[in-house]
Design a protein around this motif. Sequence first.
Motif, PDB file in Angstrom:
ATOM      1  N   HIS A 104      34.032  53.033  35.580  1.00  0.00           N
ATOM      2  CA  HIS A 104      35.284  53.437  34.939  1.00  0.00           C
ATOM      3  C   HIS A 104      35.417  52.770  33.570  1.00  0.00           C
ATOM      4  N   SER A 105      36.429  51.919  33.364  1.00  0.00           N
ATOM      5  CA  SER A 105      36.580  51.177  32.111  1.00  0.00           C
ATOM      6  C   SER A 105      36.230  49.705  32.276  1.00  0.00           C
ATOM      7  N   CYS A 106      35.575  49.376  33.359  1.00  0.00           N
ATOM      8  CA  CYS A 106      35.187  47.998  33.666  1.00  0.00           C
ATOM      9  C   CYS A 106      33.759  47.749  33.174  1.00  0.00           C
TER      10      CYS A 106
ATOM     11  N   PRO B 121      39.253  45.013  35.084  1.00  0.00           N
ATOM     12  CA  PRO B 121      38.627  44.914  36.411  1.00  0.00           C
ATOM     13  C   PRO B 121      39.155  45.961  37.393  1.00  0.00           C
ATOM     14  N   TRP B 122      38.222  46.644  38.061  1.00  0.00           N
ATOM     15  CA  TRP B 122      38.549  47.589  39.138  1.00  0.00           C
ATOM     16  C   TRP B 122      37.402  47.569  40.143  1.00  0.00           C
ATOM     17  N   PHE B 123      37.649  46.977  41.302  1.00  0.00           N
ATOM     18  CA  PHE B 123      36.584  46.749  42.273  1.00  0.00           C
ATOM     19  C   PHE B 123      36.878  47.310  43.660  1.00  0.00           C
ATOM     20  N   THR B 124      37.996  47.995  43.852  1.00  0.00           N
ATOM     21  CA  THR B 124      38.351  48.533  45.158  1.00  0.00           C
ATOM     22  C   THR B 124      38.796  49.980  44.986  1.00  0.00           C
ATOM     23  N   VAL B 125      39.144  50.623  46.091  1.00  0.00           N
ATOM     24  CA  VAL B 125      39.705  51.973  46.037  1.00  0.00           C
ATOM     25  C   VAL B 125      40.972  52.018  46.868  1.00  0.00           C
ATOM     26  N   ARG B 126      41.853  52.914  46.502  1.00  0.00           N
ATOM     27  CA  ARG B 126      43.061  53.213  47.250  1.00  0.00           C
ATOM     28  C   ARG B 126      43.157  54.730  47.376  1.00  0.00           C
ATOM     29  N   PRO B 127      43.931  55.223  48.321  1.00  0.00           N
ATOM     30  CA  PRO B 127      44.106  56.675  48.395  1.00  0.00           C
ATOM     31  C   PRO B 127      44.594  57.236  47.060  1.00  0.00           C
TER      32      PRO B 127
ATOM     33  N   ASP C 114      33.530  34.154  30.549  1.00  0.00           N
ATOM     34  CA  ASP C 114      34.237  33.325  29.574  1.00  0.00           C
ATOM     35  C   ASP C 114      35.627  33.868  29.275  1.00  0.00           C
ATOM     36  N   GLY C 115      35.894  35.101  29.674  1.00  0.00           N
ATOM     37  CA  GLY C 115      37.204  35.686  29.473  1.00  0.00           C
ATOM     38  C   GLY C 115      37.279  37.051  30.123  1.00  0.00           C
ATOM     39  N   VAL C 116      38.510  37.499  30.355  1.00  0.00           N
ATOM     40  CA  VAL C 116      38.775  38.810  30.941  1.00  0.00           C
ATOM     41  C   VAL C 116      39.813  39.497  30.070  1.00  0.00           C
ATOM     42  N   LEU C 117      39.559  40.751  29.718  1.00  0.00           N
ATOM     43  CA  LEU C 117      40.470  41.540  28.893  1.00  0.00           C
ATOM     44  C   LEU C 117      41.072  42.636  29.754  1.00  0.00           C
ATOM     45  N   ILE C 118      42.396  42.720  29.772  1.00  0.00           N
ATOM     46  CA  ILE C 118      43.088  43.737  30.560  1.00  0.00           C
ATOM     47  C   ILE C 118      43.982  44.532  29.621  1.00  0.00           C
ATOM     48  N   SER C 119      43.776  45.838  29.578  1.00  0.00           N
ATOM     49  CA  SER C 119      44.490  46.670  28.612  1.00  0.00           C
ATOM     50  C   SER C 119      45.908  47.012  29.056  1.00  0.00           C
ATOM     51  N   HIS C 120      46.122  47.143  30.374  1.00  0.00           N
ATOM     52  CA  HIS C 120      47.459  47.495  30.862  1.00  0.00           C
ATOM     53  C   HIS C 120      47.507  47.305  32.364  1.00  0.00           C
ATOM     54  N   GLU C 121      48.664  47.556  32.951  1.00  0.00           N
ATOM     55  CA  GLU C 121      48.942  47.145  34.319  1.00  0.00           C
ATOM     56  C   GLU C 121      48.517  48.128  35.393  1.00  0.00           C
ATOM     57  N   HIS C 122      48.060  49.318  35.070  1.00  0.00           N
ATOM     58  CA  HIS C 122      47.692  50.280  36.093  1.00  0.00           C
ATOM     59  C   HIS C 122      46.551  49.729  36.957  1.00  0.00           C
ATOM     60  N   TYR C 123      46.629  50.031  38.251  1.00  0.00           N
ATOM     61  CA  TYR C 123      45.693  49.472  39.230  1.00  0.00           C
ATOM     62  C   TYR C 123      44.232  49.685  38.862  1.00  0.00           C
ATOM     63  N   ASP C 124      43.898  50.869  38.319  1.00  0.00           N
ATOM     64  CA  ASP C 124      42.496  51.142  38.034  1.00  0.00           C
ATOM     65  C   ASP C 124      41.991  50.406  36.790  1.00  0.00           C
ATOM     66  N   HIS C 125      42.842  49.597  36.166  1.00  0.00           N
ATOM     67  CA  HIS C 125      42.445  48.758  35.039  1.00  0.00           C
ATOM     68  C   HIS C 125      42.830  47.296  35.265  1.00  0.00           C
ATOM     69  N   CYS C 126      43.562  47.033  36.309  1.00  0.00           N
ATOM     70  CA  CYS C 126      44.140  45.703  36.527  1.00  0.00           C
ATOM     71  C   CYS C 126      44.190  45.431  38.027  1.00  0.00           C
ATOM     72  N   ASP C 127      43.023  45.416  38.648  1.00  0.00           N
ATOM     73  CA  ASP C 127      42.895  45.272  40.102  1.00  0.00           C
ATOM     74  C   ASP C 127      42.934  43.779  40.462  1.00  0.00           C
ATOM     75  N   LEU C 128      44.083  43.145  40.234  1.00  0.00           N
ATOM     76  CA  LEU C 128      44.154  41.692  40.404  1.00  0.00           C
ATOM     77  C   LEU C 128      44.218  41.278  41.863  1.00  0.00           C
TER      78      LEU C 128
END
Length: 248
Positions: free
Chosen positions: A11-13, A27-33, A52-66
């Motif tokens: 995806h964008s990871c 980061p996106w490492f899982t799946v949801r329905p 050394d760092g992580v860049l997250i563009s926004h809060e949507h799950y497929d870009h921010c799988d915290l």
Amino acid sequence: MSTLSVTRITHSCHLLEIGGLTFLTDPWFTVRPGYYQGEPIALSIAELPRLDGVLISHEHYDHCDLDAFATYRDLDVPLVVPQTVVETALAHGFTDVRPLFPWEQTKIDGVTITAAPGKHGVDEITFVLRAEGDAIYFGGDTLLIPELREIPDRLGPITIALLPTNGLRIVPAGNMQVVMDAEEAAELNAVLKPQLALPHHYAFTKGWLGDRLITHGDKNPEHFRIAAARLAPDTVVRIVEPGTRVEF
């Protein structure tokens, strides 16, 4: 000069190597329905190198799988994020969370990270990483907006650009577009004039029914290659499978 490379995870990871450091994007490492990568996940969190760092563009799950990424072995890793992700990142135990607004900067060792504008269904920033004369632009899943045309004048030349291309539309919202499409990505590519461009954010699927009733997107990255060849013929375009490392 240090290695400059991109490794697609899904995806964008991506893993980005620049200035002797390694960064993870969105980061996106899982799946949801209703949320499926549509392609393999090349590395698990346990298989990631030291970051050394992580860049997250926004809060949507497929870009921010915290929920998943909080299992990463080092919660002191710097997270560079929009303001809307700060609370969630801290709640997951990350200790070095750095919010940026467009055109603000932070530095990690010898790499300068600048937030560039973005526009999506929620607050979004995109990023330029610069070190030793090289720069990588990471476009998250932004729409093409006029402010992005300011990047070369504000931040200098771009070596590698990572651009979303599926033109995702939300069907129940009047078919509203929320991500740039292949032609628009090629227009931005012509502005940035990178030496190398890689499309991303095209395989995403909500499943057979969801792709018809909820979202619609262009899953063929060749459309970007064709448009980029017309609008920015000096840029080399690579379409790579997850797990592929492209060294510049």
